[in-house]
Design a protein around this motif. Structure first.
Motif, PDB file in Angstrom:
ATOM      1  N   ILE A 142       0.864  -1.185   0.000  1.00 27.15           N
ATOM      2  CA  ILE A 142       0.000   0.000   0.000  1.00 27.15           C
ATOM      3  C   ILE A 142       0.896   1.229   0.000  1.00 27.15           C
ATOM      4  O   ILE A 142       1.900   1.282   0.717  1.00 27.15           O
ATOM      5  N   VAL A 143       0.531   2.210  -0.794  1.00 26.03           N
ATOM      6  CA  VAL A 143       1.355   3.401  -0.961  1.00 26.03           C
ATOM      7  C   VAL A 143       0.484   4.645  -0.842  1.00 26.03           C
ATOM      8  O   VAL A 143      -0.678   4.635  -1.276  1.00 26.03           O
ATOM      9  N   SER A 144       1.031   5.700  -0.271  1.00 20.73           N
ATOM     10  CA  SER A 144       0.377   7.008  -0.339  1.00 20.73           C
ATOM     11  C   SER A 144       1.293   7.970  -1.066  1.00 20.73           C
ATOM     12  O   SER A 144       2.521   7.825  -1.056  1.00 20.73           O
ATOM     13  N   GLY A 145       0.684   8.957  -1.728  1.00 18.93           N
ATOM     14  CA  GLY A 145       1.467   9.942  -2.454  1.00 18.93           C
ATOM     15  C   GLY A 145       0.558  10.898  -3.195  1.00 18.93           C
ATOM     16  O   GLY A 145      -0.647  10.962  -2.935  1.00 18.93           O
ATOM     17  N   ASN A 146       1.128  11.645  -4.137  1.00 15.85           N
ATOM     18  CA  ASN A 146       0.333  12.616  -4.874  1.00 15.85           C
ATOM     19  C   ASN A 146      -0.456  11.936  -5.990  1.00 15.85           C
ATOM     20  O   ASN A 146      -0.125  10.841  -6.435  1.00 15.85           O
ATOM     21  N   ALA A 147      -1.497  12.615  -6.426  1.00 18.84           N
ATOM     22  CA  ALA A 147      -2.430  12.030  -7.386  1.00 18.84           C
ATOM     23  C   ALA A 147      -1.766  11.684  -8.708  1.00 18.84           C
ATOM     24  O   ALA A 147      -2.098  10.670  -9.330  1.00 18.84           O
ATOM     25  N   ARG A 148      -0.819  12.512  -9.156  1.00 15.04           N
ATOM     26  CA  ARG A 148      -0.239  12.291 -10.481  1.00 15.04           C
ATOM     27  C   ARG A 148       0.620  11.020 -10.551  1.00 15.04           C
ATOM     28  O   ARG A 148       0.891  10.519 -11.638  1.00 15.04           O
TER      29      ARG A 148
END
Length: 333
Positions: free
Chosen positions: A173-179
């Motif tokens: 699972i990863v979080s980050g910016n939409a792009r």
């Protein structure tokens, strides 16, 4: 030859390009003509002395931790490479110096370029690839079927950590910016959270491992989603006593790091988990394993469209620090 050097630790970006002698190789080393060198946040830490308690360098210091290039000479004890080989490397911590036209490096720290990469993309792979490999295999001892969360995993670390973790059978699972969402999912991430619209600590729970790329201010949220007995490994927050012990540092540094990391260890105990910190080292054997994953999954790390020459080193460092690059920043020779 030209080399980008500092003469002392400083908060200012005043790296100088100097004329120095071409290095002489030892029997176990090769001489590499540098084609591309990657500029990393670690280089900024080498400049300001943030990691001098872990590795204190003699001055003047030629900067740079990872590169890709061509072997031009071979030491008498080197048998597994030949002149003309294209290689990439995370240089040994005790002997960095990628920001130079030539580098002498131990054959135990280099690997042939992955067949699907060129000098640019290979130079962007060694440091993050080894960081991910050592984090998963040596620090966390992760096992198939377990869950890994990488907050801020949309950057260069995640590009290699995601497929390496998936190759081990982990749920990622990863979080980050939409792009970056599409690229992360294409790399194998099972779930992606846009940090601008979702708070991961309100969504996730019972995670086995967290690899922290964001630093100390985020630890409380990260600890809250880990299952009892799980582990948090930070690449940024700072070392603790266990790191100093594992790294073989002297007793006085163990005491110092114990004091500095006491808050992190206390937070971990409150959450029923463990806290760790790592500092990546060179390894040809592990780099070959990273190469296999890169080739088998056709991973091509992102490289920022803006490249620099050695004479533009301060501009490159400033861009890494302040410019929000879209991929690794490179010095092209």
């Amino acid at each position: 030859m030209k080399a980008a050097q500092i003469t002392g630790y400083s908060k200012q970006l005043n790296v100088a390009v100097a004329e120095t002698a071409k290095p002489q190789i030892q029997p176990n080393e090769v001489l590499v003509r540098v084609k591309e060198a990657a500029v990393n946040p670690l280089d900024l830490m080498n400049i300001d002395g943030s990691v001098k308690l872990i590795q204190n360098y003699a001055m003047p210091l030629t900067l740079g931790n990872e590169l890709a290039g061509i072997i031009e000479a071979i030491g008498s004890k080197v048998t597994n490479f030949v002149v003309g080989d294209a290689i990439y490397t995370r240089l040994p911590v005790i002997k960095i110096g990628a920001f130079a036209e030539y580098v002498a490096v131990s054959s135990a720290a280099i690997s042939q370029l992955p067949t699907n990469l060129n000098f640019k993309t290979a130079a962007a792979s060694a440091l993050t690839g080894l960081t991910a490999y050592q984090a998963l295999h040596e620090e966390l001892h992760a096992k198939a079927g377990e869950t890994l969360f990488i907050p801020g995993g949309s950057g260069s670390f995640g590009q290699l950590a995601i497929p390496l973790a998936k190759a081990m059978g982990l749920t990622v699972i990863v979080s980050g910016n939409a792009r970056a969402k599409a690229h992360a999912l294409a790399s194998g991430a099972d779930q992606y959270l846009d940090y601008q619209t979702e708070n991961y600590w309100e969504t996730l729970s019972q995670v086995d491992y967290v690899i922290d790329t964001l630093g100390a201010t985020e630890l409380a949220h990260e600890f809250s989603i880990i299952k009892p007995g799980g582990q948090l490994l930070s690449l940024k927050a700072g070392p603790n006593k266990q790191f100093a012990v594992d790294y073989g540092l002297p007793k006085w540094k163990q005491l110092l790091f114990g004091l500095a990391g006491a808050k992190f260890d206390w937070q971990a105990r409150q959450a029923g988990v463990t806290y760790g910190f790592m500092f990546v080292r060179a390894s040809a054997e592990q780099l070959r394993e990273v190469s296999s994953v890169i080739e088998n999954n056709n991973i091509v790390p992102a490289v920022d469209s803006k490249t620099f020459t050695l004479d533009e080193i301060n501009d490159a460092l400033r861009y890494v620090k302040e410019g929000h690059p879209q991929g690794k920043v490179l010095l092209s020779f």
